[in-house]
Write an enzyme that holds these catalytic residues in place. Sequence first.
Site, PDB file in Angstrom:
ATOM      1  CB  SER A   1      -0.923   0.040   1.218  1.00 45.24           C
ATOM      2  OG  SER A   1      -2.040   1.025   1.110  1.00 45.24           O
ATOM      3  CG  ASN A   2      -0.503   4.761  -1.173  1.00 44.51           C
ATOM      4  OD1 ASN A   2      -1.031   5.539  -0.433  1.00 44.51           O
ATOM      5  ND2 ASN A   2      -0.833   3.965  -2.398  1.00 44.51           N
ATOM      6  CG  HIS A   3       3.331   6.632   3.494  1.00 39.57           C
ATOM      7  ND1 HIS A   3       3.541   5.960   4.893  1.00 39.57           N
ATOM      8  CD2 HIS A   3       4.836   6.450   3.107  1.00 39.57           C
ATOM      9  CE1 HIS A   3       4.632   5.483   4.962  1.00 39.57           C
ATOM     10  NE2 HIS A   3       5.286   5.915   3.926  1.00 39.57           N
TER      11      HIS A   3
END
Length: 404
Positions: free
Chosen positions: A217-219
Site C-alpha cells: 500500500s502507500n502513505h
Amino acid sequence: MEQTNACNNLKGRHILLGITGSIAAYKAAMVCRLLKTAGAEVQVVMTALAKEFITPLTMATLSKNPILVEFFDPENGQWNSHVKLGEWADCFLIAPATANTMAKMVGGIADNLLLTSYLSARCPVVVAPAMDLDMYAHPATQQNLRILADRHVGIVEPGDGELASGLVGKGRMAEPDEIVAFVNELFSEKKKSLEGKHFVVTAGATIESIDPVRFISNHSSGKMGYAISEELARRGARVTLVSGRTALDCPPGVDRVDVLSADEMYEATVEAYGRSDGGVMCAAVADYTPLEAADHKLKKSDDDLVIRLRRTRDIAARLGAEKGSRLLVGFALETDHEEVNAESKLHKKHFDFIVLNSLRDAGAGFRGDTNKVALIDDHGREDLPLMSKRDVAVHIVDKMESLL
Ligand code: C5P
C-alpha cells in the site's frame, strides 16, 4: 451589536446553547439575546463551572427557559433528558467552548449534561473556542480542534487581541454577532451552486494483497479527497466517493463506496462515472499488484522472496478516454521533474486540470492537514501558498465551477 436583520434563517429554529467555564461566558448573554431577537427558541445548558462566570438567572431570563445544569433537578428530582435535548435541537452551539470541554468532546467523555447532550445530538454542532493564547496554541488543543473539524463540528475561530489574562494573542472568543451569523449560515437555503451535478471522487490508498496477512500500500491518508468531496457536497453536488483505506469519517451528504484494491476501485469508479458530470482522481492507486495473492500466509525461509507484480489498470486514463463533456481533475505527486511529468499526465489522461503536489515542499503531501499545490492546465500554472487541505479543496472546487 444587535444586527440581527442579516440573520433571517433563525426564525423558529431550536438552538441549544451550551456554556462552559470561561471568562468569555459573559458574552453568552449577548449570543442568547441575538438568537432570541432573530426569532430562535433557545435552551441553555451550562457546566457547573460556567455558573461561576454567569448566573443561571441571567441566562434563564434571556432565554425565557429554565437553565439545565444537572442530570436531574435536585429540588424535585425531575430528569433532564439529554436525549430529548439532542432531538429537540436544530443546532447545538457551545459558546464559549473551553479547552477542557473540547478535549472531553473528542474523548467521548460524558460527565455532565452538556457533554451527554453533545453525544446525543443529531443536529449540527458548533463551538466557539475561548481560552488563553498558550492553551489555544498547545498541540493538544490544536489536535482536538482538527479532530472536531474532521467530525464536522463547526468552529467559529477565536480572534486575536487582548485576553483576560492581560496577554495578547489568539484565543479570545469570537464576537457574539459573528457567532450568531455563523449559526445563521448553517440554515441558509441559498441555491447551491452545484445542485443537480454529480461527481465521482477517488480517495485514499489502495491495498494489494500478497497473502491473507500482508499487503502493498502507500502513505495516502485520503484527507485531500475527503475534503474535496465535502466541499462538492456543501455546494449541493451529489458525490460518490470511492474510497480506499482511510481512517476518516464519511463527510455529510456524500455517498461512499468502500474498496480495497486498485481493481475494485477501477470497477466502482467506472460504474459511477457513467452517470456523472465528472471526476476528481485523488486516490493513490497502486501501479502494481501481486500477480497472484497467496491463499495462505507465506512462510519465511532462508532464501530471498520474489513476488511478481503485474500492472494495474489506470482508472484516470480510462475515464479520460471516455470523457465526453465531463470535467476531469487529476492529481500528481512528483519528486522530480515535477512540471514536465504533471503536464504529460494532464494530456495523457485528458484532465481539464491537474493538481501538482511536491514532496519537496514542507507541509505538503501525505497525512498532514496542510498542502501546497499548483493547479496546472493548458493555459498555465497557478501556485497556491501553503494552506489547510480544506482551503485547497475550496480552490480546486472553485476552479471546477469556473470550467463547468
Ligand atoms: O500516473 P500517476 O499515477 O502518477 O497519475 C496520477 C493520477 O492518476 C492521479 O489523479 C491518480 O488518482 C490517477 N490514477 C488512477 N489510476 C491509477 C493510477 C493513477 O486513477 N491506476
